[in-house]
Design a protein around this motif. Structure first.
Motif, PDB file in Angstrom:
ATOM      1  N   MET A 154      76.603 114.515 -36.496  1.00  0.00           N
ATOM      2  CA  MET A 154      76.234 115.415 -35.444  1.00  0.00           C
ATOM      3  C   MET A 154      76.560 116.439 -35.034  1.00  0.00           C
ATOM      4  SD  MET A 154      74.833 112.376 -32.604  1.00  0.00           S
ATOM      5  CE  MET A 154      74.383 113.817 -31.759  1.00  0.00           C
ATOM      6  N   ALA A 155      77.948 116.749 -35.306  1.00  0.00           N
ATOM      7  CA  ALA A 155      78.798 117.812 -35.063  1.00  0.00           C
ATOM      8  C   ALA A 155      78.287 119.115 -35.871  1.00  0.00           C
ATOM      9  CB  ALA A 155      80.263 117.625 -35.317  1.00  0.00           C
ATOM     10  N   THR A 156      77.634 118.520 -36.756  1.00  0.00           N
ATOM     11  CA  THR A 156      77.144 119.849 -37.765  1.00  0.00           C
ATOM     12  C   THR A 156      75.600 120.277 -37.296  1.00  0.00           C
ATOM     13  OG1 THR A 156      76.215 118.435 -39.569  1.00  0.00           O
ATOM     14  CG2 THR A 156      78.653 119.163 -39.891  1.00  0.00           C
ATOM     15  N   LYS A 157      74.980 119.634 -36.507  1.00  0.00           N
ATOM     16  CA  LYS A 157      73.711 119.644 -36.323  1.00  0.00           C
ATOM     17  C   LYS A 157      73.491 120.529 -34.681  1.00  0.00           C
ATOM     18  CE  LYS A 157      71.723 115.444 -38.283  1.00  0.00           C
ATOM     19  NZ  LYS A 157      70.980 114.107 -38.226  1.00  0.00           N
ATOM     20  N   ILE A 158      72.322 121.232 -34.888  1.00  0.00           N
ATOM     21  CA  ILE A 158      72.180 121.933 -33.710  1.00  0.00           C
ATOM     22  C   ILE A 158      71.663 121.159 -32.622  1.00  0.00           C
ATOM     23  CG2 ILE A 158      71.027 123.822 -32.477  1.00  0.00           C
ATOM     24  CD1 ILE A 158      70.503 124.941 -35.286  1.00  0.00           C
ATOM     25  N   PRO A 159      72.001 120.975 -31.327  1.00  0.00           N
ATOM     26  CA  PRO A 159      71.717 119.987 -30.377  1.00  0.00           C
ATOM     27  C   PRO A 159      70.593 120.552 -29.541  1.00  0.00           C
ATOM     28  CG  PRO A 159      73.538 120.844 -29.627  1.00  0.00           C
ATOM     29  CD  PRO A 159      73.729 121.405 -31.030  1.00  0.00           C
ATOM     30  N   VAL A 160      69.355 119.758 -29.476  1.00  0.00           N
ATOM     31  CA  VAL A 160      68.203 120.301 -28.835  1.00  0.00           C
ATOM     32  C   VAL A 160      67.991 119.386 -27.564  1.00  0.00           C
ATOM     33  CG1 VAL A 160      65.859 120.503 -29.032  1.00  0.00           C
ATOM     34  CG2 VAL A 160      67.286 120.871 -30.968  1.00  0.00           C
ATOM     35  N   THR A 161      67.609 120.226 -26.592  1.00  0.00           N
ATOM     36  CA  THR A 161      67.478 119.447 -25.199  1.00  0.00           C
ATOM     37  C   THR A 161      65.856 119.646 -24.768  1.00  0.00           C
ATOM     38  OG1 THR A 161      69.610 119.701 -24.294  1.00  0.00           O
ATOM     39  CG2 THR A 161      67.977 119.178 -22.683  1.00  0.00           C
ATOM     40  N   VAL A 162      65.072 118.593 -24.819  1.00  0.00           N
ATOM     41  CA  VAL A 162      63.823 118.702 -24.566  1.00  0.00           C
ATOM     42  C   VAL A 162      63.565 118.611 -23.093  1.00  0.00           C
ATOM     43  CG1 VAL A 162      61.529 117.581 -24.632  1.00  0.00           C
ATOM     44  CG2 VAL A 162      63.282 117.872 -26.645  1.00  0.00           C
ATOM     45  N   ILE A 163      62.878 119.520 -22.246  1.00  0.00           N
ATOM     46  CA  ILE A 163      62.718 119.529 -20.820  1.00  0.00           C
ATOM     47  C   ILE A 163      61.294 119.402 -20.510  1.00  0.00           C
ATOM     48  CG2 ILE A 163      63.067 120.624 -18.558  1.00  0.00           C
ATOM     49  CD1 ILE A 163      65.585 120.347 -20.012  1.00  0.00           C
ATOM     50  N   THR A 164      60.975 118.121 -20.186  1.00  0.00           N
ATOM     51  CA  THR A 164      59.369 117.735 -19.778  1.00  0.00           C
ATOM     52  C   THR A 164      59.358 117.373 -18.327  1.00  0.00           C
ATOM     53  OG1 THR A 164      57.700 116.163 -20.666  1.00  0.00           O
ATOM     54  CG2 THR A 164      59.961 115.347 -19.977  1.00  0.00           C
ATOM     55  N   GLY A 165      58.171 117.353 -17.835  1.00  0.00           N
ATOM     56  CA  GLY A 165      57.842 117.224 -16.472  1.00  0.00           C
ATOM     57  C   GLY A 165      56.358 117.797 -16.597  1.00  0.00           C
ATOM     58  N   PHE A 166      55.691 117.345 -15.158  1.00  0.00           N
ATOM     59  CA  PHE A 166      54.416 117.847 -14.860  1.00  0.00           C
ATOM     60  C   PHE A 166      54.280 119.105 -14.241  1.00  0.00           C
ATOM     61  CE2 PHE A 166      50.091 117.617 -13.256  1.00  0.00           C
ATOM     62  CZ  PHE A 166      49.647 116.942 -14.037  1.00  0.00           C
ATOM     63  N   LEU A 167      53.155 119.786 -14.208  1.00  0.00           N
ATOM     64  CA  LEU A 167      52.886 120.988 -13.920  1.00  0.00           C
ATOM     65  C   LEU A 167      53.550 121.358 -12.476  1.00  0.00           C
ATOM     66  CD1 LEU A 167      49.009 120.922 -14.552  1.00  0.00           C
ATOM     67  CD2 LEU A 167      50.912 122.276 -16.073  1.00  0.00           C
ATOM     68  N   GLY A 168      54.238 122.555 -12.376  1.00  0.00           N
ATOM     69  CA  GLY A 168      55.003 122.812 -11.246  1.00  0.00           C
ATOM     70  C   GLY A 168      56.262 122.005 -10.903  1.00  0.00           C
ATOM     71  N   SER A 169      56.883 121.194 -11.693  1.00  0.00           N
ATOM     72  CA  SER A 169      57.909 120.542 -11.020  1.00  0.00           C
ATOM     73  C   SER A 169      59.187 121.161 -11.097  1.00  0.00           C
ATOM     74  CB  SER A 169      57.885 119.210 -12.266  1.00  0.00           C
ATOM     75  OG  SER A 169      58.332 119.667 -13.645  1.00  0.00           O
ATOM     76  N   GLY A 170      59.163 122.179 -11.774  1.00  0.00           N
ATOM     77  CA  GLY A 170      60.492 123.071 -11.551  1.00  0.00           C
ATOM     78  C   GLY A 170      61.047 123.376 -12.852  1.00  0.00           C
ATOM     79  N   LYS A 171      60.529 123.158 -13.944  1.00  0.00           N
ATOM     80  CA  LYS A 171      61.170 123.297 -15.488  1.00  0.00           C
ATOM     81  C   LYS A 171      61.731 124.612 -15.642  1.00  0.00           C
ATOM     82  CE  LYS A 171      57.733 121.675 -17.796  1.00  0.00           C
ATOM     83  NZ  LYS A 171      56.546 121.677 -16.748  1.00  0.00           N
ATOM     84  N   THR A 172      60.949 125.659 -15.441  1.00  0.00           N
ATOM     85  CA  THR A 172      61.321 127.043 -15.677  1.00  0.00           C
ATOM     86  C   THR A 172      62.556 127.430 -14.804  1.00  0.00           C
ATOM     87  OG1 THR A 172      59.304 127.565 -16.368  1.00  0.00           O
ATOM     88  CG2 THR A 172      60.372 129.466 -16.035  1.00  0.00           C
ATOM     89  N   SER A 173      62.349 126.963 -13.623  1.00  0.00           N
ATOM     90  CA  SER A 173      63.690 127.540 -12.617  1.00  0.00           C
ATOM     91  C   SER A 173      64.916 126.643 -13.173  1.00  0.00           C
ATOM     92  CB  SER A 173      63.332 127.016 -11.196  1.00  0.00           C
ATOM     93  OG  SER A 173      62.309 127.592 -10.754  1.00  0.00           O
ATOM     94  N   LEU A 174      64.846 125.524 -13.757  1.00  0.00           N
ATOM     95  CA  LEU A 174      65.954 124.893 -14.193  1.00  0.00           C
ATOM     96  C   LEU A 174      66.417 125.625 -15.367  1.00  0.00           C
ATOM     97  CD1 LEU A 174      67.489 122.168 -14.143  1.00  0.00           C
ATOM     98  CD2 LEU A 174      65.893 121.321 -16.009  1.00  0.00           C
ATOM     99  N   ILE A 175      65.554 125.980 -16.360  1.00  0.00           N
ATOM    100  CA  ILE A 175      66.281 126.622 -17.552  1.00  0.00           C
ATOM    101  C   ILE A 175      66.749 127.989 -17.233  1.00  0.00           C
ATOM    102  CG2 ILE A 175      65.646 127.544 -19.662  1.00  0.00           C
ATOM    103  CD1 ILE A 175      63.590 125.136 -19.904  1.00  0.00           C
ATOM    104  N   ARG A 176      66.023 128.657 -16.420  1.00  0.00           N
ATOM    105  CA  ARG A 176      66.360 130.036 -15.741  1.00  0.00           C
ATOM    106  C   ARG A 176      67.833 129.904 -15.492  1.00  0.00           C
ATOM    107  NH1 ARG A 176      63.963 134.889 -14.114  1.00  0.00           N
ATOM    108  NH2 ARG A 176      65.121 135.880 -12.229  1.00  0.00           N
ATOM    109  N   HIS A 177      68.024 128.922 -14.487  1.00  0.00           N
ATOM    110  CA  HIS A 177      69.481 128.883 -13.863  1.00  0.00           C
ATOM    111  C   HIS A 177      70.699 128.357 -14.953  1.00  0.00           C
ATOM    112  CE1 HIS A 177      72.783 126.620 -11.788  1.00  0.00           C
ATOM    113  NE2 HIS A 177      72.563 127.389 -10.827  1.00  0.00           N
TER     114      HIS A 177
END
Length: 350
Positions: A1-24
């Protein structure tokens, strides 16, 4: 796994705050080189622009060298439905740039199922280079407390006993459950809008939907330390059997046909308070789940961000208008069976 790029999937319903979370997260990246894939439902890239204005990537660098920015917008449909057409080509490009990327964050649209996206990481070309570090589900605590997209009917019967849709599973309810079932971490966002008893009830409801032990953390405006969001090393693509979905027996899935989006672009300014009141009335007249966009305000050098969930709105100025940029008001509406002409006519008449 150390050689792989780690990917985080952010999911959630409309307006839950995903963009604010990533922006921070981008603003507090602690030196990490983070690539972001934004999947929006609709044609205007509002969330992508908000992330690009986080002041981490210099505006002039994005303008002059768009190929060097690490924020990618996928706007041609729900990502879990367009994996081959949208996601796969973008991941191939990111893999080519792996020496300049420490991790990838994917913000799914509010209508996307996480599991079909995670399955794409089993494809050989992606599997050899990337792994799903974690699936993080963002929950709008205030919305769930009010009885929206919740599955515990007894807990909300007093508030919505006349709502026939609560007597059976709806596509949106299934989506809420599937997003929780796939999670490695659940973030209760907008907890400042509920009292302690309401928060406790939401936590219990979420726990009942989780098929295994998953941490639940609270957040206001997505302000969480990056160490909470990154470094799970879950290799989610290898243990999908422990993440049940309503669609496990289906080859493909279809969203509710009546869910659609529309947008309005106007070359004019608005009074923010009057515009917000009109948008609230529209949300009451039509079944609008989400409103988001940029507003031009008279005698203001900065761009106003306005976003709403139902009839609840928030607004803030994110950055100055660029000299070469048209000062337009651009709004996206997401909902059920939207009447686009009526939305536009009310805004034009304002």
């Amino acid at each position: 796994m150390a050689t792989k790029i780690p990917v985080t999937v952010i999911t959630g319903f409309l307006g839950s705050g995903k963009t604010s979370l990533i922006r921070h997260l981008l603003q507090n990246n602690e030196g990490r080189r983070i690539a972001v894939l934004v999947n929006e439902f609709g044609e205007l890239g509002i969330d992508g622009e908000l992330l690009k204005s986080c002041q981490i990537c210099p505006e002039d660098e994005i303008q002059e060298n768009p190929e060097n920015t690490n924020i990618f917008e996928l706007t041609n449909g729900c990502l879990c439905c367009t994996v081959q057409e949208e996601f796969y080509p973008t991941m191939r490009e990111l893999i080519k740039r792996r020496d300049s990327i420490d991790c990838i964050v994917i913000e799914t649209s509010g209508l996307a199922l996480p599991k079909p996206l995670v399955k794409a990481f089993r494809w050989q070309e992606i599997r050899n280079a990337a792994t799903v570090d974690a699936v993080i589900t963002v929950v709008d605590c205030a919305a769930v407390a009010a009885g929206t997209f919740a599955s515990d009917l007894e807990a909300i019967a007093a508030q919505r006993q006349e709502d026939d849709s609560l007597e059976h599973e709806t596509p949106l309810q299934e989506l809420f459950e599937d997003q929780l079932a796939c999670a490695d971490l659940v973030i209760l966002n907008k907890t400042d809008l509920v009292d302690d008893q309401q928060k406790y009830q939401v936590v219990e409801l979420v726990k009942n939907e989780l098929p295994r032990e998953v941490k639940i953390v609270s957040s206001d405006y997505g302000k969480l330390d990056p160490s909470i969001l990154l470094g799970f090393e879950s290799a989610v693509e290898d243990n999908l059997d422990s993440r049940p979905s309503h669609h496990d027996t289906e080859e493909d899935h279809d969203h509710d046909d009546e869910i659609n989006s529309t947008h309005v672009i106007l070359d004019r300014t608005f009074d923010p308070e009057k515009l917000q009141e009109t948008l609230k009335k529209l949300a009451e007249q039509q079944e609008i789940y989400r409103i988001k966009g940029f507003v031009a305000v008279a005698n203001k050098p900065m761009r106003l961000v306005m976003q709403g969930v139902g009839t609840r709105f928030e607004k803030f100025y994110d950055r100055p208008w660029k000299p070469e940029e048209a000062k337009q008001t651009r709004l996206v509406f997401i909902g059920r069976d939207l009447q686009s002409s009526e939305i536009e006519s009310q805004l034009v008449a304002l």
